[in-house]
Write an enzyme that holds these catalytic residues in place. Structure first.
Site, PDB file in Angstrom:
ATOM      1  N   GLU A 106      -6.065   6.006  15.920  1.00 49.32           N
ATOM      2  CA  GLU A 106      -5.617   4.890  16.180  1.00 49.32           C
ATOM      3  C   GLU A 106      -4.960   3.783  17.229  1.00 49.32           C
ATOM      4  O   GLU A 106      -3.972   4.285  17.468  1.00 49.32           O
ATOM      5  CB  GLU A 106      -4.392   4.017  14.974  1.00 49.32           C
ATOM      6  CG  GLU A 106      -5.141   4.605  13.843  1.00 49.32           C
ATOM      7  CD  GLU A 106      -4.483   3.521  12.397  1.00 49.32           C
ATOM      8  OE1 GLU A 106      -3.174   2.485  12.184  1.00 49.32           O
ATOM      9  OE2 GLU A 106      -4.889   4.241  11.337  1.00 49.32           O
ATOM     10  N   HIS A 164      -2.828  -9.059  13.024  1.00 49.21           N
ATOM     11  CA  HIS A 164      -3.020  -7.750  14.340  1.00 49.21           C
ATOM     12  C   HIS A 164      -4.656  -7.876  15.030  1.00 49.21           C
ATOM     13  O   HIS A 164      -5.309  -7.573  14.407  1.00 49.21           O
ATOM     14  CB  HIS A 164      -3.323  -6.291  12.710  1.00 49.21           C
ATOM     15  CG  HIS A 164      -3.012  -4.467  13.476  1.00 49.21           C
ATOM     16  ND1 HIS A 164      -3.861  -4.133  14.856  1.00 49.21           N
ATOM     17  CD2 HIS A 164      -1.989  -3.930  13.942  1.00 49.21           C
ATOM     18  CE1 HIS A 164      -3.081  -3.655  15.281  1.00 49.21           C
ATOM     19  NE2 HIS A 164      -2.544  -3.183  14.719  1.00 49.21           N
ATOM     20  N   GLU A 186      -3.025  -7.917   7.627  1.00 46.77           N
ATOM     21  CA  GLU A 186      -3.075  -7.343   8.602  1.00 46.77           C
ATOM     22  C   GLU A 186      -3.932  -8.439   9.234  1.00 46.77           C
ATOM     23  O   GLU A 186      -3.972  -8.268  10.862  1.00 46.77           O
ATOM     24  CB  GLU A 186      -3.171  -6.260   9.038  1.00 46.77           C
ATOM     25  CG  GLU A 186      -2.296  -5.022   7.935  1.00 46.77           C
ATOM     26  CD  GLU A 186      -2.919  -3.822   8.580  1.00 46.77           C
ATOM     27  OE1 GLU A 186      -4.129  -2.999   7.135  1.00 46.77           O
ATOM     28  OE2 GLU A 186      -1.902  -2.908   8.731  1.00 46.77           O
ATOM     29  N   ARG A 195       1.129  -0.859   0.050  1.00 49.32           N
ATOM     30  CA  ARG A 195       0.108  -0.239  -0.098  1.00 49.32           C
ATOM     31  C   ARG A 195       0.924   1.191  -0.211  1.00 49.32           C
ATOM     32  O   ARG A 195       2.361   1.102  -0.020  1.00 49.32           O
ATOM     33  CB  ARG A 195      -1.214  -0.207   1.461  1.00 49.32           C
ATOM     34  CG  ARG A 195      -0.582  -0.012   2.711  1.00 49.32           C
ATOM     35  CD  ARG A 195      -1.063   0.507   3.881  1.00 49.32           C
ATOM     36  NE  ARG A 195      -0.333   0.305   5.170  1.00 49.32           N
ATOM     37  CZ  ARG A 195      -0.677   0.059   6.581  1.00 49.32           C
ATOM     38  NH1 ARG A 195      -2.359   0.205   6.089  1.00 49.32           N
ATOM     39  NH2 ARG A 195      -0.396  -0.007   7.042  1.00 49.32           N
ATOM     40  N   GLU A 244      -1.646   8.011   6.833  1.00 48.41           N
ATOM     41  CA  GLU A 244      -0.242   8.121   7.694  1.00 48.41           C
ATOM     42  C   GLU A 244      -0.111   8.247   6.585  1.00 48.41           C
ATOM     43  O   GLU A 244       1.767   7.988   5.969  1.00 48.41           O
ATOM     44  CB  GLU A 244       0.342   6.476   8.092  1.00 48.41           C
ATOM     45  CG  GLU A 244      -0.514   6.271   9.291  1.00 48.41           C
ATOM     46  CD  GLU A 244      -0.066   5.191   9.903  1.00 48.41           C
ATOM     47  OE1 GLU A 244       0.623   4.423   9.462  1.00 48.41           O
ATOM     48  OE2 GLU A 244      -0.392   5.091  11.458  1.00 48.41           O
TER      49      GLU A 244
HETATM   50  C1  GLA Z   1      -1.037   1.822  10.731  1.00 47.74           C
HETATM   51  C2  GLA Z   1      -2.235   1.597   9.776  1.00 47.74           C
HETATM   52  C3  GLA Z   1      -3.431   0.870  10.449  1.00 47.74           C
HETATM   53  C4  GLA Z   1      -2.732  -0.517  10.603  1.00 47.74           C
HETATM   54  C5  GLA Z   1      -1.775   0.356  11.496  1.00 47.74           C
HETATM   55  C6  GLA Z   1      -1.628  -1.580  12.050  1.00 47.74           C
HETATM   56  O1  GLA Z   1      -1.517   3.057  11.899  1.00 47.74           O
HETATM   57  O2  GLA Z   1      -2.896   3.559   9.744  1.00 47.74           O
HETATM   58  O3  GLA Z   1      -4.145   1.108   8.210  1.00 47.74           O
HETATM   59  O4  GLA Z   1      -2.144  -1.260   9.415  1.00 47.74           O
HETATM   60  O5  GLA Z   1      -0.849   0.316  11.971  1.00 47.74           O
HETATM   61  O6  GLA Z   1      -0.587  -1.166  13.476  1.00 47.74           O
END
Ligand code: GLA
Ligand code: GLA
Length: 667
Positions: free
Chosen positions: A309, A360, A357, A114, A153
């Protein structure tokens, strides 16, 4: 959907990233029911949904999103709606392979992960703005849409692109900054290593070279790259504003991360938000997360902000992904509220079953609702409901730590006296404040400091003339300043300020640093000075060779070739006072020095807090948060009502493992 009021988040926002497109539609009703059970009132939708929002160039294929947003609106759950532009879909990459980013060593990165875009690529920018425009046109005024979430981000995986198009854009940026190549040569030190440019087309990004790339070129490229990402954000923001001018826009910053200059972005971000991922294996995880909170509040000018987040439990992206301890998700979430957060969101709502993920954690784990994580998630929802009176309230801070992304970039370049890491140094100086209940902002060196009593300046290697003067004026007006080694060394072009370090602050500090004597990795140097202590004092990392010019020594080197010379000093200046630290004292000694500075500044420095327990004031409440995994006894100094339980507690109280009290503050 009509007939519904626009959703407003009342009290503290609670929820997470919600990716319903990864699940069969039959799951959605269950999601919404469980969100209600957990007290979720705010979710982020669509952040990585581009390939499902536009299956091909042109119209949105977003009927699914219409249905999701309608369901959420009907359930009273507000939405932070992503523009979906953080991961370009395969059709765009195939049509425009030139949008793929190029690394410093010339490798073109492939799609398949990504954030595979060059921020200067016209085809990427146009497609992203077009998608943002279509999203805003379609969803402006939707009763669920409470805010917009642009990109994701920025700079996380690709902080800078070194392709030929980026090189062209960099040259345009330099031309605007310097006017003609001669001025650039002056700023970059073109006489060194035969680097004088005679025309703009000779200038390149600082790609991998046989040895150190020109540091001023690297610094300008970092400025440029942060600016290119900001231009991407601004393009989407403007597209949204054209259709939905009244709805706030955010993008999620990464806290203490080097990549973008958050202070420069701040004016374009209506609500500041942060993604904070302390490592549960770090015994000081709570310190790291507290710094992210304070930084985000500071970037937003003190206004309430959002924890956009965090992980409800483990992440997937470390070598070893240690789970959060029982109660840690709650304690760190309430820490965010204590430090000014008005929303506590996680990545992500439902733990994924597919893709990169899937290991996660999610608020709803693979195991389902009969799980520790789910019980903690519903428990936190109830707690946050009780904290509604805190929403919107401000966090007073009497101390500030100066912070500047430009200085950070310059500090961590190679070819320096020692390898300093700002994140580590900030933590050293933040720790004694945190442990003694002193709330600190992170302030830009050129910002208004008049509201503070104490300003710490850890390794502010680069400072502008305006920033340097600002610190001097703060002290002259009665403020207390504590400056560390390797501060005030260079100007904004990374040129040494000559005549003895730190040139702009020699009068302020009453001294001159004649030379640096960094310590070998792991080595220490004994320090002595009044008052005597039982424990040995030691300096770490660095030694300055200090020539006193009016300052009084506080600590001296006690061994080595600098034995007897000043290591830490203080100096009255105007109505204030300036401390200087020519070494990094051991934590206990540093704490003593910060206490001295707080006493001088008239800031209460609490000594009654056990290590691992934090106390933070927000509005009329005092949050007391234990980050310990065992019970701890506290003396609250009186009786008070706890907002979380409505119980009267104190003066003596035993706080359970990772327990939290939210008390009426006493003035
Ligand atoms: C970042 C991204 C999320 C996800 C998290 C996982 O913060 O913004 O999309 O990938 O990491 O910890
Ligand atoms: C080598 C080079 C010099 C200089 C020194 C620095 O000897 O020849 O130009 O860079 O290293 O130590």
């Amino acid at each position: 959907m009509s007939g519904l009021e626009r959703q407003a988040v009342r009290g503290i926002g609670y929820g997470g990233d919600y990716n319903p497109e990864q699940w069969p539609e039959a799951t959605w009703a269950e999601d919404i029911g469980l969100m209600a059970e957990a007290g979720v009132n705010l979710v982020t939708v669509g952040v990585f949904s581009w390939s499902r929002l536009q299956a091909a160039p042109g119209e949105l294929t977003a009927d699914w999103l219409d249905r999701v947003l309608d369901l959420l609106a009907a359930a009273g759950i507000a939405v932070d709606l992503g523009t979906g532009t953080a991961s370009p879909p395969p059709w765009l990459v195939t049509a425009h392979p030139e949008i793929l980013p190029v690394t410093v060593d010339g490798r073109r990165l492939a799609a398949g992960g990504r954030q595979h875009y060059c921020p200067s690529a016209p085809a990427f920018r146009a497609a992203a703005v077009e998608l943002a425009d279509r999203m805003a046109r379609r969803y402006a005024g939707h009763p669920a849409v409470t805010m917009w979430h642009v990109g994701n981000e920025y700079g996380c995986h690709v902080p800078a692109c070194y392709c030929d198009r980026s090189a062209e854009a960099f040259r345009e940026w330099l031309r605007a900054r310097y006017g003609e190549p001669g001025a650039l040569n002056e700023a970059w030190g073109g006489a060194v290593w035969s680097q004088d440019y005679t025309s703009w087309d000779q200038v390149q990004p600082p790609r991998t070279a046989p040895t150190y790339a020109n540091p001023a070129q690297q610094l300008d490229f970092a400025r440029f790259s942060s600016g290119e990402l900001l231009a991407c954000y601004r393009g989407e923001r403007a597209a949204i504003a054209a259709h939905d001018p009244g709805t706030p826009v955010t993008t999620n910053f990464m806290g203490l991360s080097r990549v973008v200059d958050q202070f420069r972005w701040a004016a374009d971000v209506d609500v500041t938000s942060v993604d904070s991922y302390p490592d549960p294996a770090d015994p000081e995880a709570h310190l790291f997360s507290a710094m992210n909170c304070d930084l985000t509040r500071s970037v937003g000018g003190g206004r309430p902000w959002m924890l956009m987040e965090q992980a409800p439990n483990a992440v997937n992206w470390r070598a070893v992904n240690v789970p959060k301890a029982p109660g840690q998700y709650r304690a760190l979430s309430l820490q965010a509220v204590a430090r000014g957060g008005d929303a506590v969101l996680s990545f992500q709502w439902r733990a994924a079953a597919t893709g990169a993920e899937k290991f996660h954690s999610g608020m709803l784990p693979h195991a389902g609702t009969d799980s520790r994580v789910w019980r903690e998630v519903t428990g936190l929802g109830a707690d946050l409901g009780r904290l509604a009176p805190v929403a919107g309230r401000l966090v007073p801070a009497e101390a500030a730590i100066l912070h500047d992304w430009e200085s950070w970039w310059a500090l961590e370049m190679d070819s320096h006296p020692s390898r300093l890491r700002l994140g580590e140094l900030l933590r050293e100086f933040y720790r004694p404040l945190f442990e003694s209940g002193v709330t600190a902002d992170f302030a830009h060196p050129e910002s208004d400091l008049s509201g503070y009593r104490l300003v710490l300046v850890p390794a502010l290697y680069l400072v502008s003339d305006a920033g340097a003067d600002n610190v001097g004026r703060f002290a002259a007006a009665g403020g207390t300043v504590a400056v560390s080694f390797f501060s005030g060394i260079v100007d904004t072009s990374d040129r040494i300020r000559l005549g003895g370090y730190p040139a702009p602050w020699r009068d302020l500090l009453g001294l001159r640093v004649e030379e640096f004597a960094p310590l070998p990795e792991g080595a220490t140097v004994r320090l002595d000075g009044a008052p005597e202590t039982d424990q040995d004092r030691a300096g770490r990392v660095w030694q300055d060779v200090i020539d006193l010019r009016g300052a009084d020594p506080v600590l001296r080197y006690a061994e080595g070739h600098l034995a007897g010379q000043a290591a830490v000093t203080r100096h009255p200046y105007g109505r204030g006072e300036a401390f200087y630290l020519g070494t990094l004292p051991d934590p206990a000694t540093l704490r003593g020095l910060v206490r001295l500075a707080c006493d001088r500044a008239g800031i209460e420095f609490r000594t009654d807090l056990p290590p691992g327990v934090e106390a933070v004031r927000r509005g009329d409440q005092l949050f007391v948060i234990s980050h310990l995994d065992r019970p701890v006894e506290l003396d609250l100094g009186g009786k008070s009502r706890d907002l979380l339980t409505s119980d009267i507690v104190g003066p003596a109280v035993v706080l359970g493992p990772r327990g939290v009290l939210v008390l009426a503050a006493r003035d």
